[in-house]
Write a protein that holds these residues in place. Structure first.
Motif, PDB file in Angstrom:
ATOM      1  N   ASP A  94       0.973  -0.666  -0.433  1.00 48.37           N
ATOM      2  CA  ASP A  94      -0.086   0.228  -0.029  1.00 48.37           C
ATOM      3  C   ASP A  94       0.419   0.921   0.625  1.00 48.37           C
ATOM      4  O   ASP A  94       1.428   1.196   0.963  1.00 48.37           O
ATOM      5  N   PRO A  95       0.683   2.106  -1.085  1.00 47.84           N
ATOM      6  CA  PRO A  95       2.023   3.360  -0.863  1.00 47.84           C
ATOM      7  C   PRO A  95       1.296   4.210   0.204  1.00 47.84           C
ATOM      8  O   PRO A  95       1.721   5.354  -0.177  1.00 47.84           O
ATOM      9  N   ALA A  96      -0.173   3.942   0.291  1.00 46.25           N
ATOM     10  CA  ALA A  96      -0.443   5.286   1.105  1.00 46.25           C
ATOM     11  C   ALA A  96       0.662   5.282   2.780  1.00 46.25           C
ATOM     12  O   ALA A  96       0.701   4.273   3.585  1.00 46.25           O
ATOM     13  N   PRO A  97       0.688   6.448   3.138  1.00 50.29           N
ATOM     14  CA  PRO A  97       1.869   6.647   4.080  1.00 50.29           C
ATOM     15  C   PRO A  97       1.062   6.045   5.396  1.00 50.29           C
ATOM     16  O   PRO A  97      -0.297   6.892   5.634  1.00 50.29           O
ATOM     17  N   PRO A  98       1.541   5.646   6.648  1.00 48.86           N
ATOM     18  CA  PRO A  98       1.301   5.537   7.970  1.00 48.86           C
ATOM     19  C   PRO A  98       0.629   6.806   8.765  1.00 48.86           C
ATOM     20  O   PRO A  98       1.326   7.254   8.396  1.00 48.86           O
ATOM     21  N   GLY A  99      -0.758   6.482   9.319  1.00 51.65           N
ATOM     22  CA  GLY A  99      -1.443   7.693   9.674  1.00 51.65           C
ATOM     23  C   GLY A  99      -0.358   9.270  10.080  1.00 51.65           C
ATOM     24  O   GLY A  99       0.076   9.428   9.411  1.00 51.65           O
ATOM     25  N   ASP A 100      -0.293   9.006  11.698  1.00 52.09           N
ATOM     26  CA  ASP A 100       0.315   9.949  12.145  1.00 52.09           C
ATOM     27  C   ASP A 100       1.923   8.920  12.694  1.00 52.09           C
ATOM     28  O   ASP A 100       2.439   9.441  13.605  1.00 52.09           O
ATOM     29  N   LEU A 101       2.251   8.043  11.922  1.00 48.61           N
ATOM     30  CA  LEU A 101       3.512   7.638  12.691  1.00 48.61           C
ATOM     31  C   LEU A 101       4.575   8.985  12.499  1.00 48.61           C
ATOM     32  O   LEU A 101       5.757   9.347  14.010  1.00 48.61           O
ATOM     33  N   THR A 102       5.254   9.514  11.836  1.00 49.70           N
ATOM     34  CA  THR A 102       5.808  10.971  11.606  1.00 49.70           C
ATOM     35  C   THR A 102       5.725  12.441  12.408  1.00 49.70           C
ATOM     36  O   THR A 102       6.135  13.703  12.891  1.00 49.70           O
ATOM     37  N   ARG A 103       4.500  12.602  12.019  1.00 50.70           N
ATOM     38  CA  ARG A 103       3.463  13.626  12.963  1.00 50.70           C
ATOM     39  C   ARG A 103       2.360  13.756  13.972  1.00 50.70           C
ATOM     40  O   ARG A 103       1.494  12.922  13.505  1.00 50.70           O
ATOM     41  N   PRO A 104       2.527  14.862  15.095  1.00 52.76           N
ATOM     42  CA  PRO A 104       1.212  13.800  15.871  1.00 52.76           C
ATOM     43  C   PRO A 104      -0.151  14.386  15.262  1.00 52.76           C
ATOM     44  O   PRO A 104       0.505  15.323  14.325  1.00 52.76           O
ATOM     45  N   ALA A 105      -0.858  12.981  15.355  1.00 51.95           N
ATOM     46  CA  ALA A 105      -2.679  13.879  15.352  1.00 51.95           C
ATOM     47  C   ALA A 105      -2.225  15.212  15.580  1.00 51.95           C
ATOM     48  O   ALA A 105      -2.235  15.779  16.512  1.00 51.95           O
ATOM     49  N   GLY A 106      -4.179  15.575  14.909  1.00 49.70           N
ATOM     50  CA  GLY A 106      -4.479  16.569  15.623  1.00 49.70           C
ATOM     51  C   GLY A 106      -4.989  17.365  17.136  1.00 49.70           C
ATOM     52  O   GLY A 106      -4.378  18.571  17.059  1.00 49.70           O
TER      53      GLY A 106
END
Length: 155
Positions: A94-106
């Protein structure tokens, strides 16, 4: 197996990074296999990275890949051993990047929520982590530093 090696080759062997690469089935059965492989690979390291942390984070990455990618294509686990520690990568299609691995979510995550904690754990416990596109999808990775022998818990 008996094979004699001369000194310099042996030295080069021990200072070069060792890389383990294995294809895992696209099922939850891949998780315990991945954990065992990482533990075995880290046993090779003179300055072992924290095995428990490595196993935990590898399990999270593999479980994430199984849960969030479709199809039957195998997941690939790559463990690279370096003098400074280890890097573990999980490749999926799956080319989509994983959720919030490298940046915090909202907002702050709900600690009681079952989903989404894996990436938080990886961010919190690894020395660095991230993801990159590959020819067949993406690779998600984390690094752990080597732990000097005197700081390791005695077995």
């Amino acid at each position: 197996m008996s094979c004699s090696m001369n000194g310099p080759a042996l030295y080069e062997l021990s200072s070069a990074p060792a890389s383990w690469r294995i294809a895992l089935p696209h099922t939850v059965a891949a998780v315990p296999v991945a954990r065992a492989l990482v533990r075995t690979a880290l046993a090779e390291l003179e300055y072992g990275a924290d095995c428990d942390t490595a196993e935990l984070l590898t399990a999270e990455l593999v479980a994430n890949a199984v849960e969030h990618t479709t199809g039957e294509a195998p997941i690939e686990l790559v463990v690279e051993l370096m003098p400074s520690g280890c890097q573990v990568e999980v490749h999926d299609t799956d080319p989509a990047p994983p959720g919030d691995l490298t940046r915090p979510a909202g907002g702050p995550p709900d600690p009681w929520q079952e989903h989404g904690r894996g990436l938080l754990l990886i961010r919190a416990l690894s020395s660095s982590c991230g993801h990159r596109p590959t020819e067949s999808g993406k690779a998600v990775w984390f690094r752990l530093p080597a732990v000097p022998e005197q700081r390791r818990p005695s077995a």
